[in-house]
Design a protein around this motif. Structure first.
Motif, short mmCIF file in Angstrom:
data_model
loop_
_atom_site.label_atom_id
_atom_site.label_comp_id
_atom_site.label_asym_id
_atom_site.label_seq_id
_atom_site.Cartn_x
_atom_site.Cartn_y
_atom_site.Cartn_z
N ARG A 186 9.38 -7.35 26.67
CA ARG A 186 10.04 -6.09 26.97
C ARG A 186 10.51 -5.37 25.70
O ARG A 186 10.26 -4.19 25.49
CB ARG A 186 11.20 -6.37 27.92
N ALA A 187 11.16 -6.13 24.82
CA ALA A 187 11.66 -5.53 23.59
C ALA A 187 10.51 -5.05 22.71
O ALA A 187 10.57 -3.97 22.11
CB ALA A 187 12.52 -6.54 22.83
N ALA A 188 9.44 -5.83 22.67
CA ALA A 188 8.30 -5.46 21.81
C ALA A 188 7.62 -4.20 22.33
O ALA A 188 7.25 -3.31 21.56
CB ALA A 188 7.30 -6.62 21.74
N VAL A 189 7.46 -4.13 23.65
CA VAL A 189 6.78 -2.96 24.23
C VAL A 189 7.62 -1.71 24.01
O VAL A 189 7.11 -0.66 23.59
CB VAL A 189 6.51 -3.20 25.74
N LEU A 190 8.93 -1.82 24.27
CA LEU A 190 9.78 -0.63 24.11
C LEU A 190 9.80 -0.18 22.65
O LEU A 190 9.77 1.02 22.35
CB LEU A 190 11.19 -0.91 24.62
N GLU A 191 9.80 -1.13 21.74
CA GLU A 191 9.81 -0.78 20.32
C GLU A 191 8.49 -0.11 19.91
O GLU A 191 8.48 0.92 19.22
CB GLU A 191 10.04 -2.04 19.48
N ALA A 192 7.39 -0.67 20.39
CA ALA A 192 6.08 -0.09 20.03
C ALA A 192 5.95 1.33 20.59
O ALA A 192 5.50 2.24 19.88
CB ALA A 192 4.96 -0.99 20.56
N LEU A 193 6.33 1.51 21.84
CA LEU A 193 6.17 2.85 22.44
C LEU A 193 7.14 3.85 21.82
O LEU A 193 6.80 5.02 21.64
CB LEU A 193 6.35 2.79 23.96
N THR A 194 8.33 3.39 21.45
CA THR A 194 9.27 4.28 20.76
C THR A 194 8.69 4.67 19.40
O THR A 194 8.81 5.83 18.97
CB THR A 194 10.64 3.59 20.58
N GLY A 195 8.03 3.75 18.75
CA GLY A 195 7.39 4.05 17.46
C GLY A 195 6.30 5.10 17.61
O GLY A 195 6.16 6.00 16.77
N ILE A 196 5.55 5.01 18.70
CA ILE A 196 4.49 5.99 18.96
C ILE A 196 5.11 7.36 19.21
O ILE A 196 4.62 8.39 18.72
CB ILE A 196 3.63 5.52 20.16
N ARG A 197 6.22 7.39 19.93
CA ARG A 197 6.93 8.66 20.17
C ARG A 197 7.49 9.20 18.84
O ARG A 197 7.38 10.38 18.56
CB ARG A 197 8.07 8.42 21.16
N ARG A 198 8.10 8.32 18.07
CA ARG A 198 8.70 8.75 16.79
C ARG A 198 7.63 9.33 15.86
O ARG A 198 7.89 10.29 15.13
CB ARG A 198 9.40 7.54 16.15
N GLU A 213 -4.30 -3.24 22.09
CA GLU A 213 -2.87 -3.24 21.75
C GLU A 213 -2.08 -3.93 22.87
O GLU A 213 -1.14 -4.69 22.62
CB GLU A 213 -2.39 -1.80 21.54
N TYR A 214 -2.47 -3.62 24.09
CA TYR A 214 -1.82 -4.23 25.26
C TYR A 214 -2.08 -5.73 25.29
O TYR A 214 -1.16 -6.53 25.47
CB TYR A 214 -2.38 -3.56 26.52
N ALA A 215 -3.35 -6.10 25.08
CA ALA A 215 -3.73 -7.51 25.14
C ALA A 215 -2.99 -8.34 24.09
O ALA A 215 -2.56 -9.47 24.36
CB ALA A 215 -5.24 -7.66 24.96
N MET A 216 -2.79 -7.77 22.92
CA MET A 216 -2.10 -8.52 21.85
C MET A 216 -0.67 -8.86 22.25
O MET A 216 -0.20 -9.98 22.06
CB MET A 216 -2.05 -7.69 20.56
N VAL A 217 0.03 -7.86 22.79
CA VAL A 217 1.43 -8.08 23.17
C VAL A 217 1.50 -9.09 24.32
O VAL A 217 2.34 -10.00 24.32
CB VAL A 217 2.10 -6.76 23.60
N LYS A 218 0.61 -8.93 25.29
CA LYS A 218 0.62 -9.84 26.44
C LYS A 218 0.33 -11.27 26.00
O LYS A 218 0.97 -12.21 26.46
CB LYS A 218 -0.43 -9.39 27.47
N ALA A 219 -0.64 -11.42 25.12
CA ALA A 219 -1.01 -12.77 24.68
C ALA A 219 0.13 -13.39 23.88
O ALA A 219 0.47 -14.57 24.06
CB ALA A 219 -2.29 -12.72 23.84
N ALA A 220 0.74 -12.61 23.02
CA ALA A 220 1.83 -13.14 22.21
C ALA A 220 3.03 -13.49 23.09
O ALA A 220 3.68 -14.52 22.90
CB ALA A 220 2.23 -12.13 21.13
N ALA A 221 3.30 -12.65 24.09
CA ALA A 221 4.42 -12.92 24.98
C ALA A 221 4.15 -14.17 25.82
O ALA A 221 5.02 -15.03 25.99
CB ALA A 221 4.69 -11.72 25.88
#
Ligand code: PBG
Length: 324
Positions: free
Chosen positions: A293-305, A277-285
């Motif tokens: 930054r926006a993608a990571v915060l959104e993904a982690l907020t989704g995991i919390r939600r 999951e980390y590698a995908m975001v890093k590669a896309a960024a």
């Protein structure tokens, strides 16, 4: 009441209004940073697929831990890369093993930082499976339990604040709990990887931990990605056996499982935002395809939600810096 009496956009008009009605909070206090510690070299070995992540010597791991703690990350999850491996995974429970030494060093340097240790044999067996092999070529569940319990005890003795079994053997939480209690560690919590799926998203981790199975795959002990009822059963069994926190792993493809496990158990739930999951975001960024930054915060907020109380993520330090 429908439109035009009801207009949901009213509460979205300003940042302050949106803040007042925000349902899910992502805070550094919920984050756990995984760290890879290696013996036999003083260096930092970067992981190609995971920019920003590396295997560290013990001294460098202490520095990483210190930096993370200073940034506001309250906890680390330690994975060891031993100098030698064998069929019995003896390095896993060696009192002078890599995780045991790293735990002592980190607890001494940063006593307030929560040190959680991964309890598994895959990094220590010559064949890379999460347990020892029986003569008929299967992973021997019950023999493995004893080794896992010894490993957990050695981590607790080194000062680990919690132990996290990730092997997916049946009965391991009960085995760890009874041994920890018998050997003077009744206050050491167990963070159980309760629903750990046989996932393609662990690929980069196996490079980092050097733990890819030499033959076969992990599908006879990790879960089938198609099953959610079974994940709930796994979590309930682990709670019965004494797990203090149950984990779902990976996170993003399993948000429904996080929600169901939370509702079924009502114990603290952790989710592991894994290496792939980390590698995908890093590669896309890195390719300029999304705003990291926006993608990571959104993904982690989704995991919390979805219901996770605790989020294990390689992004932890950066996220803590962004949020503070
Ligand atoms: C070891 C273990 C794995 C991960 C955590 N503990 C890999 C595996 O089961 O192959 C994966 C973590 C990640 O991908 O970030 N049992």
């Amino acid at each position: 009441m429908a439109f035009p009496a009801t207009r949901l956009r009213r509460l979205r008009r300003t940042s302050a209004l949106r803040g007042l009605v925000r349902e899910t909070e992502l805070a550094p206090s919920q984050l756990v940073l995984p760290l890879f510690v290696q013996l036999g070299t003083e260096e930092r070995t970067p992981i190609d697929a995971m920019p920003g992540v590396a295997r560290h010597s013990i001294a460098l791991a202490v520095e990483e831990a210190r930096t993370a703690y200073a940034a506001g990350v309250p906890a680390v999850l330690l994975f060891g890369v031993p100098a030698d491996k064998d069929g019995q995974a003896s390095g896993a429970h060696d009192v002078e093993g890599v995780v045991q030494l790293a735990t002592r060093a980190i607890k001494e340097a940063v006593p307030e930082l929560v040190v959680i240790t991964d309890v598994c044999l895959c990094g220590y067996t010559s064949h890379g499976h999460c347990g020892v092999m029986s003569p008929d070529g299967e992973v021997d569940n019950d023999v493995t339990l004893e080794l896992l319990a010894r490993t957990a005890i050695s981590h607790a003795e080194a000062g680990a604040d919690a132990v996290a079994p990730s092997d997916m053997m049946d009965g391991r939480v009960a085995a760890l709990r009874s041994q920890l209690d018998a050997e003077g560690h009744p206050s050491t919590p167990i963070v159980s990887y309760a629903a750990k799926f046989a996932s393609a998203f662990y690929g980069p981790f196996r490079e980092a931990a050097g733990s890819a199975p030499a033959f076969g795959d992990r599908r006879s002990y990790q879960m089938d990605p198609a099953n959610a009822d079974e994940a709930v059963r796994e979590a309930l069994l682990d709670v019965d056996e004494g797990a203090d926190i149950v984990m779902v792993k990976p996170a993003l493809p399993y948000l429904d499982v996080i929600r169901r496990v939370k509702e079924a158990t009502r114990v603290p739930v952790a989710a592991y935002n894994v290496s792939g999951e980390y590698a995908m975001v890093k590669a896309a960024a890195a390719a300029g395809l999304l705003d990291e930054r926006a993608a990571v915060l959104e993904a982690l907020t989704g995991i919390r939600r979805a219901g996770a109380d605790v989020v294990v993520t390689y992004h932890a330090r950066e996220v803590a810096e962004w949020l503070n």
